[in-house]
Design an enzyme around this catalytic site. Structure first.
Site, short mmCIF file in Angstrom:
data_model
loop_
_atom_site.label_atom_id
_atom_site.label_comp_id
_atom_site.label_asym_id
_atom_site.label_seq_id
_atom_site.Cartn_x
_atom_site.Cartn_y
_atom_site.Cartn_z
N GLY A 7 0.84 -1.20 0.00
CA GLY A 7 0.00 0.00 0.00
C GLY A 7 0.87 1.24 0.00
O GLY A 7 1.79 1.36 0.80
N GLY A 44 1.64 3.87 4.09
CA GLY A 44 2.65 3.04 3.44
C GLY A 44 3.88 3.85 3.06
O GLY A 44 5.02 3.37 3.21
N ARG A 92 -19.11 13.56 13.01
CA ARG A 92 -19.73 13.04 11.80
C ARG A 92 -20.90 12.11 12.05
O ARG A 92 -21.91 12.19 11.36
CB ARG A 92 -18.66 12.31 10.98
CG ARG A 92 -17.66 13.30 10.46
CD ARG A 92 -16.53 12.66 9.73
NE ARG A 92 -15.69 13.71 9.18
CZ ARG A 92 -14.56 13.50 8.56
NH1 ARG A 92 -14.09 12.28 8.41
NH2 ARG A 92 -13.87 14.51 8.08
#
Lengths: 655, 286
Positions: A10, A15, A297
Site C-alpha cells: 500500500g 505506506g 460526523r
C-alpha cells in the site's frame, strides 16, 4: 551482512511514511501498490490534519485536549494509550510535512494557517487548500522517489497483494500478482507492513476510490489475522450523490462556516435563495448550540438521515439537505475551499459559491480493521482521570513515550508476528467514530512512530537469527501454488454454462453493496441484520458458482475484480456479525433496539476471527485499555428542539 | 444558471457548451460508446461500439461499468469488459485520463450529458497516444514518473527526525506553489504536446523531452526555500538533451491542464533560469 528486507503493501500516506522511515533506518524496502503510489486513495482527503499548535495552545488547548477529544469523539472505544501518543506526536508531524515542502495555507505573517473542524472548539486543523491529502501524499511520494532513486526503495506498482506467507509462526513474505502480465510470485521479507486502507467498496458506492475494496485486509483476515471493530464504519454526513461514486464534500465546508438546513415546509418548491431565514430549519445549529454545524460526523449523519428519512423534510422531498456557503465571500471560498468547490461544480454543474449544495451521507471510513497490539508508555495514572475540561491546563506534558513505548516491537503488530497494520487498515485510534482531520494524522503517525518498531523487530527479534532469505523455498512455493490454483479455478469458469445475473461477479458485487448500505450503515436493527446475513449467505452461494466474462492471460481486470468480490464477502460477514453482536449504540454504530451506550457489556473491542476450516466468522468482545480517561455521556451539549415553522431562526454560523 | 467567472476563457467556453448540452439532455436515453480496443502491446487495435443507458449524472466511468457488467456490443456480439485505469473518480488522482471525442481529459469528470446530450449520440474513447498501451484504454505512464527523478522533484530534507518547523512562506508564495503542486501527473499536457512523442525504449527516456509537467515540478521545488538547494542540479538536467530546449512553444499544455496550472508560465520561468545559469557557467568555466 544480513539480507534483511521489509515489505510495505500500500502506497498511501501510511505506506509511504513507513517506507521512508524504514529505508532511512537502512533496511531496503519493497513497496507494493495496486496503482502508481501517487494515485493512492489518500489523495481524496480534503479538509486537513489535526495537531496542537502555538495559537491554540495560548488559548488553553493542548496535546492532552486533542487526545481527550479523540477518545470522546470515538465514544470511548479506542485503546487509550496509543491515542495519547498520537496526539502528542501530531505537532512534530506537521513540522516534518512543512519541511518537506507541503504548501500549507499561510497567514499574513507567513505562519501556518488553521481552521475549525468537527469535535473541537479550537482551531487545530492545518490545511493546504481543500486538497490536503493530495498535498501530503505528494510530499511523501517525492521523498519516496528520492529513496527510490538512491536504490533504497523498490516499487512494485500495479502489483496486487494476494496472501501473506506465514511460516514458523511469523510472517516472512507475501505472494503478489503483476496486474499486467498476471505473473504470480512470492517475495521474501523479514517484516510485512499492511497499509492498504479501508473497505468502502464493500458498501458499493462510497466516498472511497475504486481500489478501496478491503481485499488485502480480507486476505490477511482469512489467513488468520484478527479483525477489530468491523462494525465501526463511518458514514460521512456530506457527500454528493453520483452515478459511479458518492463524492466527498469535506467537513471543511462546515468548518469554514457552511450551514446545513432544509426548508421548514416539507416539499417547499421555491429556489433556496427565495426562502427567507425564518422559513429555514438550521437543525444542527438549533439542536447543538455549542458545536452547531461542526458536531462530529456520526451525529451530523444521523440528524440528516432523520430529517430526510423519518421526517420527510429532505429538499424537494428527496434524500438531500442544503449545505450552504452562499453567505461567504466567493473569493475567500475559492482561496480556502477551491478544490472541493470545483469538484461540486464539475460533477453537478452548479457553482456552490452562489447556490447551496445538495448533499446526503455516504460511507467514508473504516474505524475498524486488522487487530493490532501496542506497548503502553510511561504514563500510567493510578485511576483514570475525569473528562478534560476544554481549555483548562493539561495534566501532563507531551514528551515522547508517555502513551506508547517508542520502538517496542509489537506496536501496531497484528496477532501474527512480523505482520504489521498501519493507517486505516488497522483498528486503532478512532474507536467508534473518527474525528475529521485525524485520519491523515494516524496514517503518518503509524508510518513514522511504528516504523521504528518494525526496524527493531527485524534487527533484534526472530529475523535477526533466522532471516526470511535463509528459509526453504518450499514455504513460499506452497502459497504461490495455492494462489495459482485459486486463479485457475476462476478463469476456468469463462464460457461455462449460460451467462446469468445470479453468477455475474459485477451483479454479485452490486447486490453486496446495496445490501450492506441498507443494513449496516446509519441505522441497524436485529431483524434487518438477520436478513442481511441471510443475503450474504445467498451471495456466497452464488459466488461459489461465479462466471467470469474474460479469460485473457494479460491485464485481466474482470478477473482481478471477481477475485476481490470473494474477499469482500468475508469482510461483509465480519461487519454484519459485529453489528449484530454489539447490542448497544456507540459512535457510528446506532441500534434503535438498543439506543443507549452500554459500557458494562460493550466498552470492549469486537474481535472477529475467521475459521479457515468452516470458512466462518465468530465475534468475541474483549476488554480495552481505558486506564487514562473515565467515560462520560457523549452529548456534545444536545438540546431538544422541534422543527416548527413558528420558531425564530437561529443566527450565526459555527465559526 | 450561474456562470463560472473564475475560469480562464478556454475553460469558461467549454463549461458554457457543456452547460447548454446538459440543459437539453433527457435522462433514460440511449447513446453509443465507441471504444478503441487493443488486447496488449504489439496487438492490433479495433473499434467496438456499445449501446448504454444514460441517467442524470452518468459519466464515462459509470458507462464503462455498465459495459463491464454486460459486455455485448451494439450489434449483439459478446465481447470482454473494456480495460481502463481509474482511481479516485473525483479528478484528483489522474489515473483515468484518456482521449474522449479527440480531446485528452479525465474520464471521471466527463459527464455524458455534456458530451452526448441527444438520443443516439456517440462518444468515442481512445487510449492516450503518447504512452504504450497496456490493454484497451490503460496506458503505461511510468516514463512520466521517471521524469520526476530527472528533475529531482523533491525537497532535500535531513531525514524524518524532529528538527523543528519548515521555513515561513508568504501567502502569495504559498498560493503560487499550491497551484503548481496540484499537478496529479495525469499526462494531459504531454498528450497535447507536439514535441513529446511515444518512447517505448526506456534507455532513451533520459534524453527525450521531459515535458511540461516535469518542468513545472522543477519550478515548484526551485521556489521552495529548502528545495532550491537543488536548483542548479535541476537546471543542469533541463539544459541537457531532452530538456527545455526541446519545447516548441506550442502552448497546448496549459490549455488541456485539468488543474489550470500555468504551465507556459512555468516553462518561461525555467527557460530564463536556464539562460542565466548557462551564462554563469560560461563565464565561470564550470
Amino acid at each position: 551482512m544480513s539480507q534483511h528486507r521489509v515489505i510495505v503493501v500500500g502506497g498511501g500516506l501510511a505506506g509511504l511514511a513507513a517506507s521512508v522511515r524504514v529505508a532511512e533506518a537502512g533496511l531496503p524496502v519493497d513497496l507494493f501498490s495496486l496503482v502508481p503510489v501517487k494515485r493512492s486513495h489518500s489523495v481524496c482527503a480534503q479538509g486537513g490534519i489535526n495537531a496542537c499548535n502555538e495559537v491554540a495552545r495560548q488559548q488553553g488547548y493542548s496535546e492532552y485536549e486533542h487526545f481527550d477529544e479523540t477518545i470522546y469523539g470515538g465514544d470511548f472505544l479506542a485503546d487509550q494509550h496509543p491515542v495519547l501518543e498520537m496526539a502528542n506526536w501530531a505537532p512534530k508531524i506537521i513540522d516534518l510535512l512543512d519541511r518537506m515542502g507541503v504548501p500549507f495555507n499561510r497567514t499574513a505573517e507567513g505562519k501556518r494557517d488553521l481552521r475549525l473542524f468537527g469535535g473541537s472548539l479550537f482551531k487545530r486543523t492545518h490545511f493546504a487548500g481543500a486538497t490536503t491529502g493530495q498535498q501530503l501524499i505528494y510530499a511523501l511520494d517525492e521523498q519516496t522517489r528520492r529513496y527510490e532513486s538512491e536504490g533504497k526503495v523498490t516499487k512494485y506498482e500495479y502489483w496486487e497483494f494476494l496472501w501473506p506467507i506465514i511460516e514458523e509462526g511469523r510472517c516472512v513474505g507475501i505472494v503478489a500478482q503483476d496486474m499486467r502480465t498476471m505473473q504470480v510470485r512470492a517475495f521474501r521479507a523479514d517484516a510485512v507492513i499492511m497499509a492498504t486502507g479501508g473497505c468502502g467498496l464493500v458498501f458499493g458506492k462510497s466516498t472511497n476510490s475504486i481500489i478501496c475494496n478491503g481485499a488485502a485486509a480480507a486476505r490477511c483476515y482469512q489467513a488468520g489475522v484478527w479483525y477489530g471493530n468491523p462494525e465501526m464504519i463511518q458514514v460521512h454526513p456530506t457527500a454528493i450523490p453520483g452515478a459511479d461514486k458518492l463524492r466527498l464534500m469535506s467537513e471543511s465546508a462546515r468548518g469554514e462556516g457552511g450551514r446545513v438546513w432544509v426548508p421548514r415546509k416539507p416539499g417547499d418548491t421555491r429556489a433556496p435563495r427565495d426562502i427567507p431565514e425564518a422559513e429555514r430549519f438550521y437543525f444542527l445549529e438549533e439542536k447543538y448550540p455549542a458545536y452547531g454545524n461542526i458536531v462530529p460526523r456520526d451525529i451530523a449523519t444521523r440528524e440528516i438521515f432523520d430529517i430526510c428519512v423519518n421526517q420527510g423534510m429532505g429538499v424537494s422531498g428527496e434524500n438531500q439537505v442544503y449545505l450552504d456557503l452562499t453567505h461567504k465571500d466567493p473569493e475567500y471560498l475559492t482561496k480556502k475551499l477551491g478544490g472541493i468547490l470545483e469538484i461540486y461544480e464539475k460533477f453537478v454543474g452548479v457553482d456552490p459559491r452562489h447556490e447551496p449544495m445538495k448533499i446526503f451521507p455516504a460511507v467514508h471510513y473504516s474505524m475498524g480493521g486488522l487487530w493490532t497490539q501496542f506497548t503502553k508508555g510511561s504514563y500510567n495514572p493510578a485511576e483514570p482521570r475525569p473528562k478534560h475540561k476544554s481549555g483548562s491546563p493539561a495534566p501532563l506534558g507531551a514528551e515522547v513515550g508517555l502513551g506508547m513505548q517508542l520502538g517496542a516491537i509489537n506496536n501496531m503488530m497484528t496477532n501474527v508476528k512480523g505482520l504489521y497494520a498501519f493507517g486505516e487498515v488497522n483498528f486503532a485510534y478512532h474507536g467508534a467514530n473518527r474525528l475529521g482531520a485525524n485520519a491523515l494524522l494516524s496514517c503518518i503517525f503509524d508510518g513514522l512512530f511504528c516504523g521504528v518498531s518494525v526496524v527493531n523487530y527485524v534487527r533484534n527479534d526472530a529475523p535477526s537469527k533466522n532471516p526470511a532469505s535463509d528459509m526453504p523455498a518450499s514455504a513460499f512455493d506452497r502459497v504461490v501454488e495455492q494462489e495459482n490454483q485459486k486463479g485457475q479455478r476462476l478463469l476456468a469458469t469463462v464460457g461455462q454454462g449460460s451467462a446469468d445475473a445470479a453468477t455475474n461477479p459485477y451483479i454479485i458485487g452490486k447486490e453486496l453493496g446495496d445490501e450492506m448500505t441498507a443494513a449496516c450503515t446509519v441505522v441497524r436493527t436485529e431483524p434487518r441484520l438477520e436478513q442481511c446475513l441471510k443475503k450474504l449467505g445467498e451471495l456466497k452461494d452464488r459466488y461459489a458458482r461465479v462466471r467470469l466474462p474474460d479469460d485473457a492471460p494479460w491485464s485481466n481486470q474482470s478477473f482481478t475484480y471477481a477475485r476481490a468480490v470473494g474477499d469482500m464477502l468475508a469482510i461483509a460477514d465480519a461487519v454484519a456479525l459485529g453489528s449484530k453482536g454489539r447490542k448497544e449504540s456507540r459512535g457510528a454504530h446506532y441500534r434503535p433496539d438498543f439506543p443507549d451506550r452500554d459500557d458494562a457489556n460493550f466498552m470492549k473491542s469486537s474481535v472477529a476471527r475467521f475459521d479457515a476450516a468452516t470458512r466462518s466468522t465468530t465475534v468475541a468482545f474483549e476488554p480495552i485499555d481505558a486506564s487514562l480517561i473515565l467515560p462520560t455521556a457523549r452529548t456534545y451539549g444536545k438540546k431538544d428542539v422541534d422543527s416548527g415553522a413558528k420558531k425564530p431562526a437561529m443566527a450565526g454560523a459555527a465559526s | 444558471m450561474t456562470t463560472a467567472t473564475h475560469l480562464p476563457p478556454h475553460a469558461a467556453e467549454a463549461a458554457r457548451i457543456a452547460a447548454a448540452n446538459r440543459a437539453r439532455a433527457v435522462p433514460g436515453r440511449k447513446v453509443y460508446v465507441k471504444v478503441l480496443r487493443c488486447d496488449g502491446p504489439g496487438k492490433p487495435s479495433r473499434w467496438e461500439t456499445f449501446q448504454v443507458t444514460v441517467e442524470r449524472g452518468s459519466n464515462v466511468i459509470s458507462m464503462l461499468q455498465q459495459i463491464a457488467a454486460s459486455p455485448v456490443t451494439a450489434d449483439g456480439r459478446k465481447t470482454t469488459p473494456v480495460v481502463w485505469d481509474s482511481g479516485c473518480l473525483e479528478e484528483v488522482c489522474g489515473a483515468c485520463t484518456m482521449v474522449i471525442n479527440g480531446k485528452v481529459r479525465q474520464s471521471c469528470s466527463c459527464l455524458i450529458d455534456d458530451y452526448a446530450p441527444a438520443e443516439g449520440d456517440t462518444i468515442t474513447l481512445e487510449p492516450m497516444s503518447k504512452f504504450p498501451v497496456v490493454r484497451d484504454l490503460w496506458v503505461d505512464r511510468s516514463r512520466l514518473f521517471h521524469n520526476l527523478k530527472r528533475v529531482k522533484a523533491w525537497v532535500p530534507i535531513d531525514g524524518t527526525y524532529s528538527l523543528g518547523s519548515g521555513p515561513t512562506e508568504s501567502p502569495e508564495s504559498q498560493e503560487q506553489r499550491y497551484v503548481m503542486s496540484t499537478c496529479m501527473s495525469c499526462g494531459c499536457c504531454l498528450e497535447a504536446c507536439p514535441q513529446f512523442n511515444i518512447e517505448p525504449d526506456q534507455s532513451a527516456w533520459d534524453t527525450s523531452f521531459v515535458g511540461a509537467h516535469a518542468i513545472n515540478q522543477a519550478r515548484l521545488f526551485n521556489e521552495h526555500e529548502t528545495g532550491k538547494r537543488l536548483k542548479a542540479e535541476r537546471l543542469d538536467a533541463l539544459m541537457s538533451a531532452g530538456g527545455i530546449n526541446d519545447c516548441g512553444n506550442a502552448q497546448n499544455c496549459a490549455k488541456v491542464c485539468p488543474k489550470l496550472i500555468p504551465l507556459t508560465e512555468s516553462i518561461g520561468v525555467i527557460g530564463r533560469a536556464v539562460t542565466i545559469r548557462a551564462v554563469a557557467k560560461f563565464f565561470s568555466g564550470r
